[in-house]
Design a protein around this motif. Structure first.
Motif, PDB file in Angstrom:
ATOM      1  N   ALA A 291     -60.377  80.012 -68.895  1.00 39.54           N
ATOM      2  CA  ALA A 291     -59.427  78.897 -68.820  1.00 39.54           C
ATOM      3  C   ALA A 291     -58.169  79.362 -68.113  1.00 39.54           C
ATOM      4  O   ALA A 291     -57.648  80.447 -68.404  1.00 39.54           O
ATOM      5  N   LEU A 292     -57.679  78.555 -67.172  1.00 42.41           N
ATOM      6  CA  LEU A 292     -56.386  78.807 -66.524  1.00 42.41           C
ATOM      7  C   LEU A 292     -55.367  77.867 -67.153  1.00 42.41           C
ATOM      8  O   LEU A 292     -55.539  76.645 -67.127  1.00 42.41           O
ATOM      9  N   VAL A 293     -54.330  78.438 -67.716  1.00 42.07           N
ATOM     10  CA  VAL A 293     -53.336  77.660 -68.458  1.00 42.07           C
ATOM     11  C   VAL A 293     -51.957  77.931 -67.871  1.00 42.07           C
ATOM     12  O   VAL A 293     -51.638  79.063 -67.500  1.00 42.07           O
ATOM     13  N   GLY A 294     -51.141  76.882 -67.794  1.00 39.19           N
ATOM     14  CA  GLY A 294     -49.783  77.044 -67.293  1.00 39.19           C
ATOM     15  C   GLY A 294     -49.173  75.696 -66.967  1.00 39.19           C
ATOM     16  O   GLY A 294     -49.873  74.682 -66.888  1.00 39.19           O
ATOM     17  N   ARG A 295     -47.874  75.678 -66.771  1.00 35.87           N
ATOM     18  CA  ARG A 295     -47.190  74.429 -66.437  1.00 35.87           C
ATOM     19  C   ARG A 295     -47.601  73.942 -65.052  1.00 35.87           C
ATOM     20  O   ARG A 295     -48.145  74.702 -64.251  1.00 35.87           O
ATOM     21  N   THR A 296     -47.284  72.693 -64.772  1.00 43.01           N
ATOM     22  CA  THR A 296     -47.494  72.147 -63.434  1.00 43.01           C
ATOM     23  C   THR A 296     -46.741  73.008 -62.419  1.00 43.01           C
ATOM     24  O   THR A 296     -45.576  73.339 -62.621  1.00 43.01           O
ATOM     25  N   GLY A 297     -47.431  73.403 -61.353  1.00 45.03           N
ATOM     26  CA  GLY A 297     -46.810  74.243 -60.337  1.00 45.03           C
ATOM     27  C   GLY A 297     -46.963  75.726 -60.574  1.00 45.03           C
ATOM     28  O   GLY A 297     -46.434  76.543 -59.805  1.00 45.03           O
TER      29      GLY A 297
ATOM     30  N   PRO B 187     -43.821  81.881 -52.221  1.00 49.03           N
ATOM     31  CA  PRO B 187     -45.222  82.059 -52.612  1.00 49.03           C
ATOM     32  C   PRO B 187     -45.590  81.193 -53.822  1.00 49.03           C
ATOM     33  O   PRO B 187     -44.823  81.097 -54.778  1.00 49.03           O
ATOM     34  N   VAL B 188     -46.752  80.568 -53.728  1.00 51.08           N
ATOM     35  CA  VAL B 188     -47.278  79.790 -54.853  1.00 51.08           C
ATOM     36  C   VAL B 188     -48.047  80.707 -55.790  1.00 51.08           C
ATOM     37  O   VAL B 188     -48.068  80.504 -57.002  1.00 51.08           O
ATOM     38  N   LEU B 189     -48.671  81.736 -55.225  1.00 50.87           N
ATOM     39  CA  LEU B 189     -49.362  82.768 -55.996  1.00 50.87           C
ATOM     40  C   LEU B 189     -48.825  84.126 -55.585  1.00 50.87           C
ATOM     41  O   LEU B 189     -48.603  84.374 -54.399  1.00 50.87           O
ATOM     42  N   LYS B 190     -48.626  85.017 -56.566  1.00 50.51           N
ATOM     43  CA  LYS B 190     -48.041  86.326 -56.275  1.00 50.51           C
ATOM     44  C   LYS B 190     -48.909  87.440 -56.855  1.00 50.51           C
ATOM     45  O   LYS B 190     -49.008  87.584 -58.071  1.00 50.51           O
ATOM     46  N   ASN B 191     -49.564  88.159 -55.986  1.00 50.35           N
ATOM     47  CA  ASN B 191     -50.335  89.347 -56.364  1.00 50.35           C
ATOM     48  C   ASN B 191     -51.276  89.087 -57.548  1.00 50.35           C
ATOM     49  O   ASN B 191     -51.242  89.770 -58.564  1.00 50.35           O
TER      50      ASN B 191
ATOM     51  N   ILE C 128     -64.601  78.238 -64.345  1.00 49.37           N
ATOM     52  CA  ILE C 128     -63.138  78.294 -64.344  1.00 49.37           C
ATOM     53  C   ILE C 128     -62.656  76.917 -64.773  1.00 49.37           C
ATOM     54  O   ILE C 128     -62.981  75.910 -64.136  1.00 49.37           O
ATOM     55  N   ILE C 129     -61.887  76.884 -65.846  1.00 48.94           N
ATOM     56  CA  ILE C 129     -61.506  75.614 -66.457  1.00 48.94           C
ATOM     57  C   ILE C 129     -59.994  75.475 -66.492  1.00 48.94           C
ATOM     58  O   ILE C 129     -59.295  76.321 -67.057  1.00 48.94           O
ATOM     59  N   ILE C 130     -59.492  74.422 -65.849  1.00 53.63           N
ATOM     60  CA  ILE C 130     -58.073  74.083 -65.922  1.00 53.63           C
ATOM     61  C   ILE C 130     -57.952  72.936 -66.920  1.00 53.63           C
ATOM     62  O   ILE C 130     -58.536  71.876 -66.712  1.00 53.63           O
ATOM     63  N   ALA C 131     -57.244  73.165 -68.002  1.00 48.36           N
ATOM     64  CA  ALA C 131     -57.150  72.120 -69.024  1.00 48.36           C
ATOM     65  C   ALA C 131     -55.887  72.291 -69.845  1.00 48.36           C
ATOM     66  O   ALA C 131     -55.397  73.402 -70.031  1.00 48.36           O
ATOM     67  N   HIS C 132     -55.388  71.158 -70.355  1.00 48.39           N
ATOM     68  CA  HIS C 132     -54.257  71.179 -71.269  1.00 48.39           C
ATOM     69  C   HIS C 132     -54.729  71.018 -72.714  1.00 48.39           C
ATOM     70  O   HIS C 132     -54.077  71.489 -73.633  1.00 48.39           O
ATOM     71  N   ARG C 133     -55.845  70.343 -72.902  1.00 46.05           N
ATOM     72  CA  ARG C 133     -56.315  70.076 -74.248  1.00 46.05           C
ATOM     73  C   ARG C 133     -56.853  71.344 -74.899  1.00 46.05           C
ATOM     74  O   ARG C 133     -57.719  72.016 -74.347  1.00 46.05           O
TER      75      ARG C 133
END
Length: 234
Positions: A30-36, A14-18, A189-194
Motif C-alpha cells: 500500500a502507498l499511503v500519503g497526502r495528496t501530492g 521534484p515530485v519524487l526524490k531518490n 500496488i494499492i493506493i488507498a485512504h480507507r
C-alpha cells in the motif's frame, strides 16, 4: 524503484526524490500519503506514462527502458477511481472484445469479482447492457466490472488507484472481497485512504513530500507514532 527522482519539467521541484523500493513477486504494497506526496506519480511512471531520467524502475530485474510499452502494459492491470466503461454488454466490458478470453473465463472472472447480483438481476446474464461510461450502473457496480476485467486478463502486476473511493458500505464490502481475490498471488500496488483496504496489504509504504519516510505493517507503524499514525488520527 531504484534511486528514482522525477520532476514533470526542468523548472519544477521534484515530485519524487531518490525513491528506493523493492517489491517481491506476489507481495501487496500500500502507498499511503497526502495528496501530492507522489503516490500516483510512482504508479504512472511504472506504466511508462511519463519519461524519467534520474534513477530506474526494473520489472523482474529488467529496466523499463528495455521493455516496450505494449509488452509492459500487457503485464499490468489497473483499477482506478474513475471507470473506463463502454456502451455494450457486461461481457464486452470485461473482455474488451479480446477473443482470446473465453466465455467461461469471463464468467468466472465476473463471479470472482462479485458481479453475480449484477449479471443475474436483469435476466440477461453477461449480455446485460451497459450504457456509455456505465451510466445505468452504480459506482460500486462499475468498480466490480473493472475488477472482473483485471481478473479476466490475469496480469502479473496489479495497480489499484483509490479503487474504493466514493462507494457505499455494501459496495465497499463487495469490493474488499474482490480486492482480496484480485491480489491473491499477484504483485500489487494499492493506493488507498480507507483503512479496510490498507490492512490487507503485506506492507505499507508512507510517502511525504515525494520521499519514503516510513515502511512496515499497520501495527508497527501505529506503534512508531510517525506520519502514518498522524494520518490515522486526523
Amino acid at each position: 524503484f531504484k534511486n528514482l527522482t522525477f520532476k514533470y519539467d526542468k523548472e519544477s521541484r521534484p515530485v519524487l526524490k531518490n525513491i528506493n523500493l523493492k517489491i517481491a513477486p506476489g507481495e501487496s504494497v500500500a502507498l499511503v500519503g497526502r495528496t501530492g506526496s507522489g503516490k500516483s506519480t510512482m504508479v504512472s511512471l511504472l506504466q511508462k506514462l511519463y519519461n524519467f531520467e534520474d534513477g530506474d524502475i526494473l520489472v523482474d530485474g529488467q529496466s523499463l527502458s528495455k521493455l516496450s510499452t505494449q509488452e509492459l502494459r500487457q503485464r499490468i492491470g489497473v483499477v482506478r477511481q474513475d471507470h473506463f466503461l463502454i456502451r455494450g454488454t457486461i461481457r464486452d466490458n470485461i473482455s474488451l472484445y479480446n477473443e482470446e478470453i473465453s466465455n467461461d473465463a469471463i464468467f468466472e472472472a465476473a463471479l470472482k469479482a462479485n458481479c453475480d447480483d449484477l449479471i443475474q438481476r436483469s435476466g440477461h446474464g453477461l449480455d446485460t447492457l451497459v450504457e456509455e461510461r456505465g451510466a445505468n450502473l452504480s459506482v460500486g457496480e462499475k468498480q466490480l466490472i473493472s475488477f472482473a476485467r483485471v481478473l479476466a486478463y490475469n496480469p502479473d502486476i496489479l495497480i489499484l488507484d483509490e479503487a474504493t473511493a466514493n462507494i457505499d458500505s455494501h459496495s465497499e464490502q463487495l469490493i474488499q472481497e474482490a480486492t482480496i481475490e484480485a491480489t491473491k498471488g499477484r504483485t500489487s500496488i494499492i493506493i488507498a485512504h480507507r483503512l479496510s483496504t490498507i490492512l490487507h496489504c503485506d506492507r505499507i509504504v508512507v510517502l511525504h513530500d515525494g520521499e519514503i519516510v516510513e515502511m512496515g505493517s499497520h501495527q508497527k507503524l501505529m506503534e512508531t507514532k510517525g506520519k502514518y499514525w498522524e494520518y490515522q488520527n486526523q
